[in-house]
Enzyme design. Structure first.
Site, short mmCIF file in Angstrom:
data_model
loop_
_atom_site.label_atom_id
_atom_site.label_comp_id
_atom_site.label_asym_id
_atom_site.label_seq_id
_atom_site.Cartn_x
_atom_site.Cartn_y
_atom_site.Cartn_z
N ARG A 161 0.81 -1.21 0.00
CA ARG A 161 0.00 0.00 0.00
C ARG A 161 0.85 1.27 0.00
O ARG A 161 0.39 2.32 -0.42
CB ARG A 161 -0.93 0.00 1.22
CG ARG A 161 -2.03 -1.04 1.14
CD ARG A 161 -2.85 -1.08 2.41
NE ARG A 161 -2.07 -1.46 3.56
CZ ARG A 161 -2.58 -1.88 4.72
NH1 ARG A 161 -3.90 -1.96 4.86
NH2 ARG A 161 -1.81 -2.21 5.73
N LYS A 207 16.62 -24.25 8.90
CA LYS A 207 17.90 -24.08 9.57
C LYS A 207 18.80 -25.28 9.32
O LYS A 207 18.35 -26.43 9.26
CB LYS A 207 17.69 -23.87 11.08
CG LYS A 207 17.10 -22.50 11.41
CD LYS A 207 16.99 -22.29 12.89
CE LYS A 207 16.50 -20.89 13.22
NZ LYS A 207 17.47 -19.84 12.84
N HIS A 228 7.53 -23.44 15.88
CA HIS A 228 8.96 -23.71 15.69
C HIS A 228 9.42 -24.94 16.47
O HIS A 228 10.00 -25.88 15.90
CB HIS A 228 9.79 -22.51 16.11
CG HIS A 228 9.56 -21.27 15.31
ND1 HIS A 228 9.18 -21.29 13.99
CD2 HIS A 228 9.65 -19.95 15.64
CE1 HIS A 228 9.04 -20.05 13.54
NE2 HIS A 228 9.33 -19.23 14.53
N ARG A 240 23.17 -27.56 18.52
CA ARG A 240 23.01 -26.12 18.68
C ARG A 240 22.52 -25.54 17.35
O ARG A 240 23.25 -25.53 16.36
CB ARG A 240 24.33 -25.48 19.09
CG ARG A 240 24.34 -23.96 19.15
CD ARG A 240 23.51 -23.42 20.30
NE ARG A 240 24.10 -23.68 21.58
CZ ARG A 240 24.81 -22.80 22.29
NH1 ARG A 240 25.00 -21.59 21.82
NH2 ARG A 240 25.28 -23.12 23.47
N GLN A 249 21.35 -22.27 16.90
CA GLN A 249 21.83 -20.91 16.76
C GLN A 249 22.20 -20.38 18.14
O GLN A 249 21.64 -20.85 19.15
CB GLN A 249 20.75 -20.00 16.14
CG GLN A 249 19.52 -19.80 17.03
CD GLN A 249 18.44 -18.95 16.41
OE1 GLN A 249 18.24 -18.94 15.22
NE2 GLN A 249 17.72 -18.21 17.26
N MET A 262 28.87 -34.04 21.72
CA MET A 262 28.51 -35.07 22.67
C MET A 262 29.31 -34.87 23.96
O MET A 262 30.54 -34.83 23.93
CB MET A 262 28.82 -36.46 22.09
CG MET A 262 28.54 -37.60 23.04
SD MET A 262 26.77 -37.92 23.26
CE MET A 262 26.47 -38.90 21.78
#
Length: 524
Positions: A86, A222, A280, A400, A402, A409
């Site tokens: 718009r 990811k 998520h 992991r 992020q 381990m």
């Protein structure tokens, strides 16, 4: 030269003084990218971003498309990108907004990429704007591909879900592709509960087939999440370990070290469960817990995800801890009497042969002590502990997501020296160290490319969405009705103290006191 009017393509001279000159004949716009053989074939490609003036479009959607273009995944000579919104502005003004988000700025590709971007201003609820949009798309297709070649149209709805129905109706009526496929990407949140999600699904289902509709959850794009199926099903030693006989508990965690920061009005309408956990983290849980699919086709993978969700038991109030950080209601866009949780720790229980008795802890919160998203699989104690390993903590496998993507381990090993003394260390695959020459793509890049390829494996199917809402809707209604306590917690803390108690007592989690994982790149 006067600036281009709305809906026109700018010439190189109008794109700004800080852009470098066009590349020489020996340096094409994609000379630093892999060969064009990666380009997804299929004819002229038109990408239409509805909501082009918004934050999502300029920070995520346009940069992702630019990176795909720069790497050679999009056609150089048969691509056009249309922004529709718009806001009253010209194509050049949109280019100026985008330049700061397209990296690297001094790449010769940015000049030629912006030449493909046209902005069209129009209302979302009136047909005239979409008629004009379709005319621009058709004209560009004809000039680049002629009138007989097949074409492709991708519509990205970077818009609030409340206007999905009207925008989708207009796209369906005026902008569908007569000479090839049309695909539509819609962003979360997909409703606020089961009823609203089903209503939205029904409205979109009347307009588009399931093969045309791509419900995007960027967590599925990811890198570490994409690695889950390979890690689980391509490594022999995980096969006998990944079950209730060996695993004590699994945590799927999302933490941010900042608050709502300007998003208070939006966030207060949804809360942390709708914003993070129901979509998520639940998507990650599916990939952690699902059975091996018959083959790696989108439907076989998504069938297994739905089976897991159907096995999740109703959530008990005693398995839930909610919190709100102190200072949340100082945001002027947040009601002073708000009880919206900014933190939640929830135990899900999956009643099937593999996972019966293993608590899955879904934890998410804002204004906490660190920023991270990870999957933490904690194994049971070693029977007959002759080394007194319990002092060192349990074995854990951590993925992991992020920041600093890694898999490691946690193991108990002998501490070097003359004494027989056990200590905890780790086998570490840190991506920044192991894959130094590899550029890890952003989640949006991967998912947009999947859409162009027609691969729906990493998108949410309608029945999957419905079952996910069936799990959380009863709990969300009890929270909305004020039936669950929301505990305050200090900014920069681990969250409400009740959350640690829930983890220790109800989830059988054993915390390794004093242990902190340090990425190899940060070690001295």
């Amino acid at each position: 030269m006067s600036p281009p009017t709305t809906g026109t393509v700018a010439s190189p001279s109008t794109l700004g003084d800080d852009l470098i000159a066009p590349p020489s004949p020996i340096e094409s716009p994609q000379s630093h990218a892999p060969a064009q053989a990666k380009t997804v074939a299929g004819g002229c490609l038109s990408v239409v971003i509805l909501g082009a003036s918004g934050d999502l479009a300029k920070k995520k959607t346009f940069p992702a498309i630019f990176n795909l273009y720069k790497q050679g995944f999009l056609p150089n000579d048969q691509l056009q990108i249309f922004g529709y919104a718009r806001s009253k502005m010209t194509s050049t003004e949109l280019h100026n907004r985008l330049r700061g988000y397209a990296q690297p700025m001094k790449s010769s590709c940015i000049l030629y990429f912006l030449l493909q971007v046209t902005y069209i201003s129009g209302p979302y609820d009136e047909e005239s704007g979409y008629v004009k949009l379709n005319e621009q798309i058709s004209s560009a297709e004809e000039s680049k591909c002629g009138t007989t070649c097949s074409t492709r149209r991708l519509f990205y709805l970077a818009l609030p879900p409340s206007i999905y129905p009207i925008v989708s109706t207009m796209v369906r009526k005026h902008c569908m592709n007569p000479r090839g496929w049309s695909r539509v990407i819609v962003e979360k949140p997909f409703g606020k509960d089961l009823t609203s999600a089903e209503a939205l699904s029904s409205e979109l289902g009347k307009l588009f087939t399931e093969e045309q509709l791509y419900r995007i959850d960027h967590y599925l794009g990811k890198e570490i999440v994409q690695n889950l199926l390979v890690m689980r099903f391509a490594n022999r030693f995980f096969v006998p370990l990944w079950n209730r006989d060996n695993i004590a508990n699994i945590q799927i965690v999302f933490k941010e070290d900042f608050g709502t920061e300007g998003r208070g009005g939006y966030f207060d309408e949804y809360g942390i469960i709708r914003d993070i956990i129901q979509n998520h983290l639940l998507q990650v849980l599916c990939l952690v817990a699902m059975e091996k699919p018959v083959m790696l086709t989108p439907e076989h993978v998504r069938d297994e995800k739905v089976k897991v969700l159907r096995a999740v038991q109703p959530i008990c109030d005693e398995d839930v801890v909610l919190g709100q950080y102190e200072g949340y209601k100082d945001d002027p866009t947040v009601p002073k009497d708000s009880s919206t949780p900014t933190f939640a720790s929830i135990i899900l229980r999956i009643k099937n042969e593999r996972w019966d008795g293993v608590p899955f802890v879904m934890k998410a919160g804002k204004a906490l002590d660190s920023r991270k998203a990870e999957i933490r699989v904690q194994f049971k104690d070693v029977p007959g502990d002759i080394f007194n390993c319990k002092k060192q903590g349990r074995n854990e496998f951590v993925m992991r997501l992020q920041p600093s993507e890694a898999m490691y381990m946690k193991l108990t090993v002998k501490q070097p020296g003359l004494e027989m003394k056990a200590t905890q260390s780790e086998l570490d695959l840190s991506y920044q160290q192991r894959y130094q020459d590899v550029v890890i793509p952003e989640a949006y890049e991967r998912l947009i490319l999947d859409t162009i390829r027609g691969d729906q494996q990493h998108f949410v199917r309608r029945d999957e969405l419905r079952v996910a809402w069936e799990i959380f809707t009863p709990l969300l209604h009890r929270i909305d009705e004020g039936k669950l306590k929301v505990s305050p917690y200090k900014q920069g803390s681990r969250g409400p103290k009740e959350a640690d108690e829930l983890l220790n007592v109800k989830a059988d989690y054993v915390r390794t006191e004093g242990y902190i994982w340090i990425p190899p790149s940060l070690k001295v």
